[in-house]
Design a protein around this motif. Structure first.
Motif, PDB file in Angstrom:
ATOM      1  N   PRO A  57       0.798  -1.233   0.000  1.00 46.42           N
ATOM      2  CA  PRO A  57       0.000   0.000   0.000  1.00 46.42           C
ATOM      3  C   PRO A  57       0.827   1.278   0.000  1.00 46.42           C
ATOM      4  CG  PRO A  57      -0.951  -1.596   1.486  1.00 46.42           C
ATOM      5  CD  PRO A  57       0.358  -2.165   1.031  1.00 46.42           C
ATOM      6  N   ARG A  58       0.478   2.148  -0.965  1.00 48.92           N
ATOM      7  CA  ARG A  58       1.169   3.431  -1.065  1.00 48.92           C
ATOM      8  C   ARG A  58       0.401   4.360  -1.989  1.00 48.92           C
ATOM      9  NH1 ARG A  58       3.701  -0.283  -4.085  1.00 48.92           N
ATOM     10  NH2 ARG A  58       4.353   0.159  -6.202  1.00 48.92           N
ATOM     11  N   LEU A  59       0.671   5.633  -1.840  1.00 45.05           N
ATOM     12  CA  LEU A  59       0.217   6.668  -2.771  1.00 45.05           C
ATOM     13  C   LEU A  59       1.433   7.078  -3.574  1.00 45.05           C
ATOM     14  CD1 LEU A  59      -2.079   9.186  -0.838  1.00 45.05           C
ATOM     15  CD2 LEU A  59      -2.692   7.751  -2.762  1.00 45.05           C
ATOM     16  N   GLU A  60       1.342   6.940  -4.873  1.00 38.52           N
ATOM     17  CA  GLU A  60       2.483   7.197  -5.739  1.00 38.52           C
ATOM     18  C   GLU A  60       2.130   8.303  -6.732  1.00 38.52           C
ATOM     19  OE1 GLU A  60       4.784   4.500  -9.064  1.00 38.52           O
ATOM     20  OE2 GLU A  60       3.829   3.508  -7.367  1.00 38.52           O
ATOM     21  N   ARG A  61       2.845   9.430  -6.667  1.00 39.43           N
ATOM     22  CA  ARG A  61       2.583  10.518  -7.606  1.00 39.43           C
ATOM     23  C   ARG A  61       2.927  10.037  -9.006  1.00 39.43           C
ATOM     24  NH1 ARG A  61       4.974  14.385 -10.398  1.00 39.43           N
ATOM     25  NH2 ARG A  61       3.883  16.331 -10.717  1.00 39.43           N
ATOM     26  N   CYS A  62       1.963  10.167  -9.923  1.00 38.93           N
ATOM     27  CA  CYS A  62       2.206   9.652 -11.267  1.00 38.93           C
ATOM     28  C   CYS A  62       1.994  10.689 -12.362  1.00 38.93           C
ATOM     29  CB  CYS A  62       1.341   8.419 -11.531  1.00 38.93           C
ATOM     30  SG  CYS A  62      -0.415   8.664 -11.311  1.00 38.93           S
ATOM     31  N   LEU A  63       1.185  11.724 -12.099  1.00 39.68           N
ATOM     32  CA  LEU A  63       0.884  12.723 -13.126  1.00 39.68           C
ATOM     33  C   LEU A  63       0.735  14.096 -12.492  1.00 39.68           C
ATOM     34  CD1 LEU A  63      -1.800  10.576 -14.959  1.00 39.68           C
ATOM     35  CD2 LEU A  63       0.450  11.141 -15.872  1.00 39.68           C
ATOM     36  N   ASN A  64       0.839  15.126 -13.331  1.00 40.92           N
ATOM     37  CA  ASN A  64       0.753  16.499 -12.837  1.00 40.92           C
ATOM     38  C   ASN A  64      -0.665  16.992 -12.612  1.00 40.92           C
ATOM     39  OD1 ASN A  64       3.547  16.893 -12.875  1.00 40.92           O
ATOM     40  ND2 ASN A  64       3.507  17.443 -15.031  1.00 40.92           N
ATOM     41  N   SER A  65      -1.666  16.314 -13.218  1.00 42.02           N
ATOM     42  CA  SER A  65      -3.024  16.858 -13.150  1.00 42.02           C
ATOM     43  C   SER A  65      -4.063  15.847 -13.625  1.00 42.02           C
ATOM     44  CB  SER A  65      -3.123  18.112 -14.035  1.00 42.02           C
ATOM     45  OG  SER A  65      -2.937  17.743 -15.398  1.00 42.02           O
ATOM     46  N   PHE A  66      -5.324  16.178 -13.405  1.00 42.32           N
ATOM     47  CA  PHE A  66      -6.428  15.384 -13.934  1.00 42.32           C
ATOM     48  C   PHE A  66      -6.399  15.421 -15.459  1.00 42.32           C
ATOM     49  CE2 PHE A  66     -10.867  15.021 -15.377  1.00 42.32           C
ATOM     50  CZ  PHE A  66     -11.139  13.744 -14.908  1.00 42.32           C
ATOM     51  N   ASP A  67      -6.061  16.567 -16.038  1.00 37.65           N
ATOM     52  CA  ASP A  67      -5.935  16.679 -17.497  1.00 37.65           C
ATOM     53  C   ASP A  67      -4.985  15.602 -18.031  1.00 37.65           C
ATOM     54  OD1 ASP A  67      -6.351  19.412 -16.237  1.00 37.65           O
ATOM     55  OD2 ASP A  67      -6.810  19.888 -18.323  1.00 37.65           O
ATOM     56  N   ASP A  68      -3.849  15.440 -17.353  1.00 36.02           N
ATOM     57  CA  ASP A  68      -2.867  14.444 -17.778  1.00 36.02           C
ATOM     58  C   ASP A  68      -3.425  13.028 -17.647  1.00 36.02           C
ATOM     59  OD1 ASP A  68      -1.051  16.420 -18.381  1.00 36.02           O
ATOM     60  OD2 ASP A  68       0.209  16.085 -16.610  1.00 36.02           O
ATOM     61  N   LEU A  69      -4.248  12.785 -16.621  1.00 34.34           N
ATOM     62  CA  LEU A  69      -4.853  11.466 -16.466  1.00 34.34           C
ATOM     63  C   LEU A  69      -5.741  11.143 -17.669  1.00 34.34           C
ATOM     64  CD1 LEU A  69      -5.395   8.914 -14.756  1.00 34.34           C
ATOM     65  CD2 LEU A  69      -7.290  10.175 -13.704  1.00 34.34           C
ATOM     66  N   ILE A  70      -6.539  12.099 -18.097  1.00 35.68           N
ATOM     67  CA  ILE A  70      -7.420  11.871 -19.243  1.00 35.68           C
ATOM     68  C   ILE A  70      -6.590  11.716 -20.519  1.00 35.68           C
ATOM     69  CG2 ILE A  70      -9.294  12.822 -20.644  1.00 35.68           C
ATOM     70  CD1 ILE A  70     -10.094  11.802 -17.811  1.00 35.68           C
ATOM     71  N   ARG A  71      -5.535  12.496 -20.659  1.00 34.56           N
ATOM     72  CA  ARG A  71      -4.667  12.373 -21.840  1.00 34.56           C
ATOM     73  C   ARG A  71      -4.004  10.988 -21.871  1.00 34.56           C
ATOM     74  NH1 ARG A  71      -2.292  16.443 -24.526  1.00 34.56           N
ATOM     75  NH2 ARG A  71      -0.199  15.843 -23.880  1.00 34.56           N
ATOM     76  N   ILE A  72      -3.532  10.503 -20.727  1.00 32.91           N
ATOM     77  CA  ILE A  72      -2.916   9.178 -20.646  1.00 32.91           C
ATOM     78  C   ILE A  72      -3.956   8.092 -20.932  1.00 32.91           C
ATOM     79  CG2 ILE A  72      -1.934   7.492 -19.017  1.00 32.91           C
ATOM     80  CD1 ILE A  72       0.107   9.522 -20.087  1.00 32.91           C
ATOM     81  N   ALA A  73      -5.191   8.302 -20.471  1.00 32.07           N
ATOM     82  CA  ALA A  73      -6.261   7.341 -20.754  1.00 32.07           C
ATOM     83  C   ALA A  73      -6.487   7.238 -22.260  1.00 32.07           C
ATOM     84  CB  ALA A  73      -7.541   7.754 -20.032  1.00 32.07           C
ATOM     85  N   CYS A  74      -6.387   8.356 -22.958  1.00 31.66           N
ATOM     86  CA  CYS A  74      -6.529   8.354 -24.427  1.00 31.66           C
ATOM     87  C   CYS A  74      -5.395   7.582 -25.082  1.00 31.66           C
ATOM     88  CB  CYS A  74      -6.569   9.780 -24.967  1.00 31.66           C
ATOM     89  SG  CYS A  74      -8.066  10.687 -24.528  1.00 31.66           S
ATOM     90  N   VAL A  75      -4.186   7.820 -24.625  1.00 31.92           N
ATOM     91  CA  VAL A  75      -3.033   7.088 -25.166  1.00 31.92           C
ATOM     92  C   VAL A  75      -3.226   5.594 -24.909  1.00 31.92           C
ATOM     93  CG1 VAL A  75      -0.550   6.686 -24.933  1.00 31.92           C
ATOM     94  CG2 VAL A  75      -1.440   9.032 -24.983  1.00 31.92           C
ATOM     95  N   GLY A  76      -3.743   5.242 -23.740  1.00 30.12           N
ATOM     96  CA  GLY A  76      -3.992   3.847 -23.421  1.00 30.12           C
ATOM     97  C   GLY A  76      -4.989   3.212 -24.373  1.00 30.12           C
ATOM     98  N   LEU A  77      -6.014   3.949 -24.751  1.00 26.24           N
ATOM     99  CA  LEU A  77      -6.972   3.431 -25.722  1.00 26.24           C
ATOM    100  C   LEU A  77      -6.290   3.169 -27.057  1.00 26.24           C
ATOM    101  CD1 LEU A  77     -10.151   5.677 -25.256  1.00 26.24           C
ATOM    102  CD2 LEU A  77      -9.955   3.231 -24.789  1.00 26.24           C
ATOM    103  N   PHE A  78      -5.474   4.147 -27.484  1.00 23.98           N
ATOM    104  CA  PHE A  78      -4.826   4.047 -28.776  1.00 23.98           C
ATOM    105  C   PHE A  78      -3.832   2.892 -28.815  1.00 23.98           C
ATOM    106  CE2 PHE A  78      -2.454   5.305 -32.499  1.00 23.98           C
ATOM    107  CZ  PHE A  78      -3.452   5.844 -33.316  1.00 23.98           C
ATOM    108  N   THR A  79      -2.982   2.818 -27.799  1.00 25.51           N
ATOM    109  CA  THR A  79      -1.962   1.772 -27.815  1.00 25.51           C
ATOM    110  C   THR A  79      -2.566   0.411 -27.522  1.00 25.51           C
ATOM    111  OG1 THR A  79      -1.402   2.250 -25.512  1.00 25.51           O
ATOM    112  CG2 THR A  79      -0.079   3.325 -27.217  1.00 25.51           C
ATOM    113  N   GLY A  80      -3.640   0.360 -26.751  1.00 21.82           N
ATOM    114  CA  GLY A  80      -4.306  -0.905 -26.473  1.00 21.82           C
ATOM    115  C   GLY A  80      -5.015  -1.466 -27.686  1.00 21.82           C
ATOM    116  N   TYR A  81      -5.311  -0.614 -28.649  1.00 23.92           N
ATOM    117  CA  TYR A  81      -6.005  -1.038 -29.855  1.00 23.92           C
ATOM    118  C   TYR A  81      -5.134  -1.957 -30.690  1.00 23.92           C
ATOM    119  CZ  TYR A  81      -8.529  -0.770 -34.279  1.00 23.92           C
ATOM    120  OH  TYR A  81      -9.199  -1.080 -35.428  1.00 23.92           O
ATOM    121  N   TYR A  82      -3.829  -1.719 -30.661  1.00 23.04           N
ATOM    122  CA  TYR A  82      -2.912  -2.508 -31.488  1.00 23.04           C
ATOM    123  C   TYR A  82      -2.366  -3.605 -30.656  1.00 23.04           C
ATOM    124  CZ  TYR A  82      -3.583   1.146 -34.821  1.00 23.04           C
ATOM    125  OH  TYR A  82      -4.162   2.014 -35.690  1.00 23.04           O
TER     126      TYR A  82
END
Length: 160
Positions: A135-160
């Motif tokens: 158990p831990r809290l790990e800083r991974c992104l600068n903002s909620f905006d970045d979370l949504i942007r990373i989620a988009c990249v995940g969709l794109f890369t997960g497609y292939y």
């Protein structure tokens, strides 16, 4: 956007820079539809205000704007929570194992299921991954905006 194999790195970029920027919602909507992402009904101001009042806080602008436009979208691995599901990190089942002041974090998304969550620090706006394994809290992104942007990249890369 039609789905096709990217031909250059720029095609892997998320469809917007910042939530609220001119045209961000149309670009993101088109992107999500191109991946057949089911778009729920947007949240209402009343939905947000009710949970904010219950929690004694105002949600960050980017989170509010996103929920008002798109609602609790599932990007597959990253699932944005509905306002009624957003809570303080004190609600984590492993909260007693964390050293941080959990009243400074709100849980805003599932990460690969409900055991792990994404949390926003309400002071800094930084995004953290709350992991149940070791158990831990790990800083991974600068903002909620970045979370949504990373989620988009995940969709794109997960497609292939």
């Amino acid at each position: 956007m039609s789905i096709s194999k990217p031909t250059c790195p720029e095609e892997l970029f998320p469809p917007f820079e910042k939530i609220g920027d001119n045209g961000w919602n149309k670009h993101l909507s088109d992107f999500l539809r191109s991946f057949d992402v089911s778009l729920p009904d947007p949240c209402t101001n009343l939905d947000l205000e009710k949970q904010e009042q219950a929690m004694g806080m105002t949600f960050p602008n980017s989170l509010r704007t996103f929920l008002l436009e798109f609602g609790p979208v599932s990007f597959d691995y990253i699932e944005i929570l509905a306002p009624s599901q957003i809570s303080l990190a004190t609600e984590l089942w492993f909260a007693d194992k964390l050293a941080e002041n959990l009243n400074e974090y709100i849980l805003i998304a599932n990460a690969g299921g409900p055991e792990n969550r994404f949390a926003l620090n309400i002071e800094s706006g930084d995004c953290y991954l709350a992991r149940d394994y070791q158990p831990r809290l790990e800083r991974c992104l600068n903002s909620f905006d970045d979370l949504i942007r990373i989620a988009c990249v995940g969709l794109f890369t997960g497609y292939y």
